[in-house]
Design a protein around this motif. Structure first.
Motif, short mmCIF file in Angstrom:
data_model
loop_
_atom_site.label_atom_id
_atom_site.label_comp_id
_atom_site.label_asym_id
_atom_site.label_seq_id
_atom_site.Cartn_x
_atom_site.Cartn_y
_atom_site.Cartn_z
N GLN A 1 -24.67 -11.43 0.55
CA GLN A 1 -23.85 -11.23 1.74
C GLN A 1 -24.59 -11.71 2.99
OE1 GLN A 1 -23.12 -7.12 2.66
NE2 GLN A 1 -21.52 -7.58 4.13
N MET A 2 -25.86 -11.36 3.11
CA MET A 2 -26.65 -11.83 4.26
C MET A 2 -26.76 -13.34 4.25
SD MET A 2 -29.84 -9.20 4.92
CE MET A 2 -30.66 -9.60 3.39
N PHE A 3 -27.01 -13.90 3.07
CA PHE A 3 -27.16 -15.35 2.95
C PHE A 3 -25.87 -16.06 3.36
CE2 PHE A 3 -27.09 -19.45 0.96
CZ PHE A 3 -28.40 -19.89 1.00
N ASP A 4 -24.76 -15.66 2.76
CA ASP A 4 -23.48 -16.35 2.99
C ASP A 4 -22.98 -16.17 4.42
OD1 ASP A 4 -23.62 -17.18 0.37
OD2 ASP A 4 -22.20 -15.68 -0.38
N ALA A 5 -23.38 -15.09 5.10
CA ALA A 5 -22.98 -14.86 6.49
C ALA A 5 -23.95 -15.52 7.48
CB ALA A 5 -22.90 -13.36 6.76
N CYS A 6 -24.91 -16.26 6.96
CA CYS A 6 -25.90 -16.95 7.80
C CYS A 6 -26.70 -15.98 8.67
CB CYS A 6 -25.25 -18.02 8.66
SG CYS A 6 -24.59 -19.40 7.71
N GLU A 7 -26.89 -14.77 8.18
CA GLU A 7 -27.66 -13.79 8.95
C GLU A 7 -29.11 -14.23 9.10
OE1 GLU A 7 -27.23 -9.68 7.84
OE2 GLU A 7 -25.10 -9.95 7.43
N ARG B 1 -31.00 -18.66 -3.25
CA ARG B 1 -29.72 -17.97 -3.41
C ARG B 1 -29.28 -17.98 -4.87
NH1 ARG B 1 -24.65 -17.67 -4.35
NH2 ARG B 1 -23.20 -16.62 -2.95
N THR B 2 -29.38 -19.15 -5.51
CA THR B 2 -28.97 -19.28 -6.91
C THR B 2 -29.80 -18.38 -7.81
OG1 THR B 2 -28.20 -21.54 -6.55
CG2 THR B 2 -28.70 -20.91 -8.83
N PHE B 3 -31.10 -18.34 -7.58
CA PHE B 3 -31.97 -17.50 -8.38
C PHE B 3 -31.58 -16.03 -8.25
CE2 PHE B 3 -35.60 -15.12 -9.74
CZ PHE B 3 -36.13 -15.87 -10.78
N VAL B 4 -31.40 -15.57 -7.01
CA VAL B 4 -31.02 -14.17 -6.80
C VAL B 4 -29.68 -13.88 -7.46
CG1 VAL B 4 -30.35 -12.47 -5.04
CG2 VAL B 4 -32.39 -13.88 -4.69
#
Length: 121
Positions: free
Chosen positions: A79-85, A61-64
Motif C-alpha cells: 500500500q505504501m509502495f503503490d501510493a508513492c509514500e 516490491r515484487t519480492f515483498v
C-alpha cells in the motif's frame, strides 16, 4: 567451521525475549532484518550493476509481494509502495530510491513499535 555470524542487530537469539513479550506476533529480527539489509544493499549497489531506481524498487516490491509471509505487513508495504509514500515517485535518481527505502524502513519500525506497545497494554 564457518566464520559467519549474525549481525548483533539481526541476531534472532538476542530478539527471542523481546518477541516473546508480544506473543511472537511482531517480527523484529532474523528473516525481516535480513530482508531490510538485502533491500538496503540492493539500493546501494544498483548503480554498480547498471540498474535504475525503478528497476530496484520494482524488484523490492515484487519480492515483498511474493515472498513475505506476514500478510498484514506485506499489504501495508505494498500500500505504501503503490501510493508513492515517502517520496518513492518523486524522481528516477537512484539516490531517491535509497532515501525512499530508509524513510519506508523507519516508518515500518515506528509502526511495529507502536503495535507492540498496544499489544502490551
Amino acid at each position: 567451521t564457518s566464520d559467519m555470524r549474525w549481525s548483533p542487530l539481526c541476531d534472532p537469539s538476542r530478539r527471542k525475549k523481546e518477541n516473546s513479550k508480544a506473543n511472537g506476533r511482531h517480527i523484529s529480527g532474523g528473516y525481516t532484518c535480513g530482508l531490510w539489509t538485502m533491500f538496503h544493499m540492493l539500493t546501494m549497489t544498483a548503480p554498480h550493476a547498471g540498474l535504475t531506481a525503478d528497476e530496484v524498487t520494482g524488484a523490492i516490491r515484487t519480492f515483498v509481494d511474493h515472498f513475505f509471509g506476514c500478510e498484514n505487513c506485506r499489504n501495508h508495504f505494498l500500500q505504501m509502495f503503490d501510493a508513492c509514500e515517502h517520496g518513492r515517485c518523486d524522481s528516477t535518481f537512484i539516490e531517491n530510491a535509497q532515501l525512499w527505502l530508509w524513510k519506508t524502513h523507519n516508518a515500518v519500525n515506528v509502526r511495529v513499535a507502536f503495535e507492540a506497545l498496544k499489544d502490551e497494554a
